[in-house]
Design a protein around this motif. Structure first.
Motif, PDB file in Angstrom:
ATOM      1  N   ALA A 189      45.883  32.516  39.494  1.00 22.75           N
ATOM      2  CA  ALA A 189      44.762  31.693  39.969  1.00 22.75           C
ATOM      3  C   ALA A 189      43.672  31.524  38.911  1.00 22.75           C
ATOM      4  N   PRO A 190      43.174  32.618  38.296  1.00 21.21           N
ATOM      5  CA  PRO A 190      42.108  32.430  37.303  1.00 21.21           C
ATOM      6  C   PRO A 190      42.547  31.652  36.065  1.00 21.21           C
ATOM      7  N   THR A 234      45.150  29.452  35.698  1.00 20.26           N
ATOM      8  CA  THR A 234      45.416  28.039  35.991  1.00 20.26           C
ATOM      9  C   THR A 234      44.129  27.289  36.334  1.00 20.26           C
ATOM     10  N   SER A 235      43.145  27.984  36.890  1.00 21.00           N
ATOM     11  CA  SER A 235      41.852  27.336  37.166  1.00 21.00           C
ATOM     12  C   SER A 235      41.165  26.935  35.868  1.00 21.00           C
ATOM     13  N   VAL A 236      41.169  27.840  34.902  1.00 17.30           N
ATOM     14  CA  VAL A 236      40.563  27.542  33.596  1.00 17.30           C
ATOM     15  C   VAL A 236      41.295  26.386  32.922  1.00 17.30           C
ATOM     16  N   GLY A 282      43.039  24.111  34.357  1.00 16.61           N
ATOM     17  CA  GLY A 282      42.789  22.893  35.132  1.00 16.61           C
ATOM     18  C   GLY A 282      41.455  22.265  34.773  1.00 16.61           C
ATOM     19  N   ILE A 283      40.436  23.110  34.553  1.00 12.76           N
ATOM     20  CA  ILE A 283      39.116  22.600  34.166  1.00 12.76           C
ATOM     21  C   ILE A 283      39.195  21.911  32.812  1.00 12.76           C
ATOM     22  N   ARG A 317      52.113  25.615  33.941  1.00 15.76           N
ATOM     23  CA  ARG A 317      52.465  25.414  35.351  1.00 15.76           C
ATOM     24  C   ARG A 317      53.974  25.344  35.532  1.00 15.76           C
TER      25      ARG A 317
END
Length: 206
Positions: A48-49, A51-53, A55-56, A94
């Motif tokens: 989660a952390p 892929t969030s970075v 994604g941003i 991903r």
């Protein structure tokens, strides 16, 4: 289109610059994404952390990212490749994660039951099964790099985007069309090439 056929000697240097920029960036991106994706797939708390970075980063407009990098890395290919590598990470990581996590756990258990070591399971079971999905990610990332790489001409990285910018600056429609068509052909060619490779490595059913 006439400029493309009448001046191939002027278009091809831009084409090969774009190819080199694309595949150098892709190679560097893979060297980062493959181990990172594998680690995330094994330690799901990181998924989660990370892929969030990523994604941003992926949502930042390319012009804005390059503008932010220029004060630190300057104009040219280095800055262009940093941006292209960063944009490719979301797609590649991903797909690597999906490929590893999509393997049937029963196959892993069966391999353990046969006495395979962790290393053997990785290279004999997980890697071969993950290859088709990873290749799909590489295909999408390559087309994305080709597209975003066009903008890299704005910071002096060369490539087919430079031909388009020349056309815009000199109101030369022929150069704009030649650059646009050649970029489209390069993207389509890369997509078809990786689709063929995907079919070669896809599991065959009897």
């Amino acid at each position: 289109m006439s400029y493309l056929f009448d001046h191939p000697d002027k278009v091809m240097p831009f084409f090969w610059e774009h190819v080199r920029l694309t595949f150098t960036s892709l190679l560097i991106a893979l060297c980062i994404a493959l181990p990172l994706g594998f680690v995330i797939a094994k330690y799901r708390k990181l998924q989660a952390p990370v892929t969030s970075v990523l994604g941003i980063i992926y949502t930042i407009p390319s012009m804005a990212l390059y503008a932010a990098l220029i004060p630190y890395t300057g104009l040219g290919k280095t800055t262009a490749m940093i941006g292209l590598v960063a944009y490719a990470q979301m797609i590649l990581v991903r797909n690597v994660v999906a490929a590893i996590q999509g393997i049937d756990p029963m196959m892993i258990e069966a391999a353990k039951g046969m006495g395979m070591s962790k290393r053997q399971i990785v290279f004999r079971i997980e890697v071969p099964l993950a290859v088709p999905v990873v290749l799909a990610g590489i295909r999408v990332a390559t087309v994305s790099i080709i597209s975003i790489g066009t903008v890299a001409a704005w910071i002096g990285a060369g490539g087919l985007g430079r031909l388009i910018y020349q056309g815009l600056n000199h109101d030369h429609t022929g150069k704009i069309v030649a650059g646009t068509v050649t970029i489209a052909l390069l993207a389509i060619g890369a997509d078809l090439l990786f689709r063929i490779v995907e079919k070669i490595f896809s599991p065959r059913t009897a």
